[in-house]
Motif scaffolding. Structure first.
Motif, mmCIF file in Angstrom:
data_model
loop_
_atom_site.group_PDB
_atom_site.id
_atom_site.type_symbol
_atom_site.label_atom_id
_atom_site.label_comp_id
_atom_site.label_asym_id
_atom_site.label_seq_id
_atom_site.Cartn_x
_atom_site.Cartn_y
_atom_site.Cartn_z
ATOM 1 N N ILE A 95 0.908 -1.289 -0.349
ATOM 2 C CA ILE A 95 -0.218 -0.276 -0.133
ATOM 3 C C ILE A 95 0.458 1.045 -0.187
ATOM 4 C CG2 ILE A 95 -2.133 -0.890 1.084
ATOM 5 C CD1 ILE A 95 -0.889 0.467 3.470
ATOM 6 N N VAL A 96 2.131 1.487 -0.274
ATOM 7 C CA VAL A 96 3.134 2.434 0.833
ATOM 8 C C VAL A 96 3.266 3.238 -0.685
ATOM 9 C CG1 VAL A 96 5.232 3.172 0.931
ATOM 10 C CG2 VAL A 96 4.049 1.241 1.848
ATOM 11 N N HIS A 97 3.283 2.328 -2.358
ATOM 12 C CA HIS A 97 3.547 3.298 -2.846
ATOM 13 C C HIS A 97 2.274 3.724 -4.125
ATOM 14 C CE1 HIS A 97 7.815 3.868 -1.347
ATOM 15 N NE2 HIS A 97 7.775 2.947 -1.445
ATOM 16 N N PRO A 98 2.352 3.874 -4.912
ATOM 17 C CA PRO A 98 1.490 4.054 -6.205
ATOM 18 C C PRO A 98 1.459 3.145 -7.389
ATOM 19 C CG PRO A 98 2.875 5.805 -6.816
ATOM 20 C CD PRO A 98 3.478 5.330 -5.297
ATOM 21 N N LEU A 99 0.832 2.730 -8.196
ATOM 22 C CA LEU A 99 1.090 2.055 -9.309
ATOM 23 C C LEU A 99 1.930 2.499 -10.507
ATOM 24 C CD1 LEU A 99 -2.809 0.361 -9.364
ATOM 25 C CD2 LEU A 99 -0.732 -0.438 -8.237
ATOM 26 N N ILE A 100 2.533 1.716 -11.162
ATOM 27 C CA ILE A 100 2.577 2.598 -12.559
ATOM 28 C C ILE A 100 2.341 3.525 -13.867
ATOM 29 C CG2 ILE A 100 3.222 0.759 -13.522
ATOM 30 C CD1 ILE A 100 6.230 3.201 -13.709
ATOM 31 N N SER A 101 1.262 2.678 -13.482
ATOM 32 C CA SER A 101 0.014 3.151 -14.376
ATOM 33 C C SER A 101 -1.695 3.302 -14.429
ATOM 34 C CB SER A 101 0.612 2.976 -15.758
ATOM 35 O OG SER A 101 -0.453 1.637 -16.523
ATOM 36 N N SER A 102 -2.812 4.109 -14.376
ATOM 37 C CA SER A 102 -3.562 3.342 -14.206
ATOM 38 C C SER A 102 -4.072 2.954 -15.234
ATOM 39 C CB SER A 102 -4.905 4.871 -15.077
ATOM 40 O OG SER A 102 -4.532 4.942 -16.534
ATOM 41 N N GLN A 103 -3.534 1.793 -15.954
ATOM 42 C CA GLN A 103 -3.725 0.745 -15.931
ATOM 43 C C GLN A 103 -3.591 -1.031 -15.589
ATOM 44 O OE1 GLN A 103 -5.663 1.374 -18.371
ATOM 45 N NE2 GLN A 103 -5.746 3.160 -17.643
ATOM 46 N N SER A 104 -2.774 -0.363 -14.894
ATOM 47 C CA SER A 104 -1.537 -1.249 -13.746
ATOM 48 C C SER A 104 -2.764 -2.406 -12.712
ATOM 49 C CB SER A 104 -0.857 -1.047 -12.984
ATOM 50 O OG SER A 104 0.200 -0.071 -13.765
ATOM 51 N N PRO A 105 -2.237 -3.692 -13.207
ATOM 52 C CA PRO A 105 -3.474 -4.569 -12.617
ATOM 53 C C PRO A 105 -3.006 -4.340 -11.034
ATOM 54 C CG PRO A 105 -1.435 -6.092 -13.863
ATOM 55 C CD PRO A 105 -1.852 -4.137 -13.866
ATOM 56 N N ALA A 106 -4.479 -4.734 -10.214
ATOM 57 C CA ALA A 106 -4.577 -4.255 -8.308
ATOM 58 C C ALA A 106 -5.430 -4.690 -8.113
ATOM 59 C CB ALA A 106 -4.591 -2.678 -8.602
ATOM 60 N N PRO A 107 -5.172 -4.701 -7.066
ATOM 61 C CA PRO A 107 -6.541 -5.505 -6.149
ATOM 62 C C PRO A 107 -7.735 -4.238 -6.870
ATOM 63 C CG PRO A 107 -4.580 -5.824 -4.486
ATOM 64 C CD PRO A 107 -4.473 -5.116 -5.918
ATOM 65 N N SER A 108 -8.830 -4.922 -6.515
ATOM 66 C CA SER A 108 -9.813 -4.054 -6.594
ATOM 67 C C SER A 108 -10.688 -3.831 -5.817
ATOM 68 C CB SER A 108 -11.189 -4.957 -6.533
ATOM 69 O OG SER A 108 -11.372 -6.296 -5.639
ATOM 70 N N ALA A 109 -9.280 -3.661 -4.325
ATOM 71 C CA ALA A 109 -9.730 -2.040 -3.499
ATOM 72 C C ALA A 109 -9.123 -1.800 -3.128
ATOM 73 C CB ALA A 109 -10.522 -2.890 -1.657
#
Length: 371
Positions: A95-109
């Protein structure tokens, strides 16, 4: 006639990864928590047993399912020593850092709002839930210096490596499990040198609350790896605000302030989160440009290496007259022959099936106001 107890305290281990030395430490902490609250310590939780209510839990880890927590009777921070989150990833470094892009896979929450709130109090970095994203994130960070790669579920300084080039990055990523990353994530973060790691935290038990700052120590385990070796804490009664009222160095004040911001963001942005034990690792070190940096590395909302010192410090404030400031230390040493201070309380000393010979103890010390 003895005073009637108000309920039960139980440990809640997770046998698949709770080592013997950790169980022993958790039992001693739970026993002390029971004594403090006028309750009976009744050992490890047995779902087939009916306990005198209320029941206060000391889990080995963050509870990552709010429905299960509710079934146990855990509905607020008053019901446990530790924390509850609604999704497993919320309890990790992911949870500490952002994803590399808005299209990156991530948990739904996944909470972009939380990442935005904490961006100014953490180091530069990214969280990735695929090897492809991890490579892109690593290459982007390598433009500014070495990259630290961190397995999000590892503890005590384990599961980390540093890449200084594209070839090293690719070699390290090839050793990782794609399914583990997809399910739990991976952290890639700027690497600092000459690092001092502060522990900053807040603990509430019943109507009592302490806040503290401290310094972590490293030691060598039985396999020769450099791992967590204990913490020296300075504690006051009250919240982070009470801690910031002390005479502090500029760097330490910055570390506490950033931990406080991170804590507030978690409370306000992570649905279903609550915790009675809130601990944050804050790194102070030098980046690739030679600039001194301060940033929150990760959170711990579970019983941890510093928890024995937290409880001993809290107990000290019950003395008459009560001290204004308390210093307490937790100590972990590996190897068969270890000498401990005579005033130390031994939590575990023996051969653990997981880590080998280890000695763990806790002690109060004389407060030194030199920062």
């Amino acid at each position: 006639m003895s005073k009637e107890k108000r309920g039960s305290v139980v440990t809640y281990p997770q046998p698949e990864h709770t080592a013997e030395h950790e169980r022993a430490t958790h039992r001693e902490i739970a026993r002390r928590l029971a004594k403090r609250q006028g309750m009976d310590f009744l050992g490890e939780y047995d779902p087939a047993k009916v306990y005198p209510a209320p029941v206060y839990f000391v889990p080995a880890d963050v509870l990552t399912n709010r429905q299960n927590a509710h079934r146990l009777g855990i509905r607020s921070e008053q019901d446990l020593f530790g924390g509850v989150v609604s999704e497993p990833f919320m309890a990790t470094k992911a949870i500490v850092h952002p994803l590399i892009s808005s299209q990156s896979p991530a948990p739904s929450a996944w909470s972009n709002e939380f990442c935005q709130r904490v961006q100014r109090v953490v180091l530069d970095g990214y969280s990735a839930f695929s090897l492809d994203d991890a490579k892109v994130a690593g290459l982007r960070l390598l433009e500014h210096g070495p990259v630290r790669i961190k397995a999000v579920r590892a503890t005590a300084g384990r599961g980390q490596a540093v890449a200084t080039s594209m070839d090293e990055l690719e070699s390290l990523l090839k050793t990782l499990d794609a399914n583990e990353i997809a399910n739990h994530g991976l952290v890639l973060e700027e690497h600092l040198s000459d690092v001092l790691t502060h522990s900053v935290g807040q603990v509430r038990i019943g109507d009592a609350q302490i806040a503290y700052y401290g310094t972590q120590h490293l030691t060598t385990d039985n396999q020769g790896a450099v791992v967590y070796g204990g913490s020296d804490l300075v504690a006051v009664e009250g919240s982070f605000e009470a801690l910031l009222a002390l005479q502090l160095s500029d760097e330490l004040r910055e570390a506490i302030s950033k931990a406080h911001i991170f804590d507030t963001a978690a409370t306000e942005c992570l649905p279903g989160f609550f915790a009675s034990r809130r601990n944050y690792d804050v790194a102070c070190g030098v980046d690739a440009k030679g600039v001194r940096r301060v940033g929150v590395l990760e959170q711990s909302w579970r019983i941890g290496g510093a928890s024995s010192a937290e409880i001993v410090a809290m107990e000290a404030f019950q003395a008459t007259p009560a001290p204004k400031i308390v210093q307490a230390s937790s100590i972990e040493r590996y190897g068969a022959e270890q000498t401990t201070p005579p005033e130390a309380i031994i939590l575990f000393s023996g051969v653990d099936a997981t880590v080998g010979p280890i000695t763990k103890c806790v002690m109060l010390g004389a407060y030194d106001d030199k920062q």
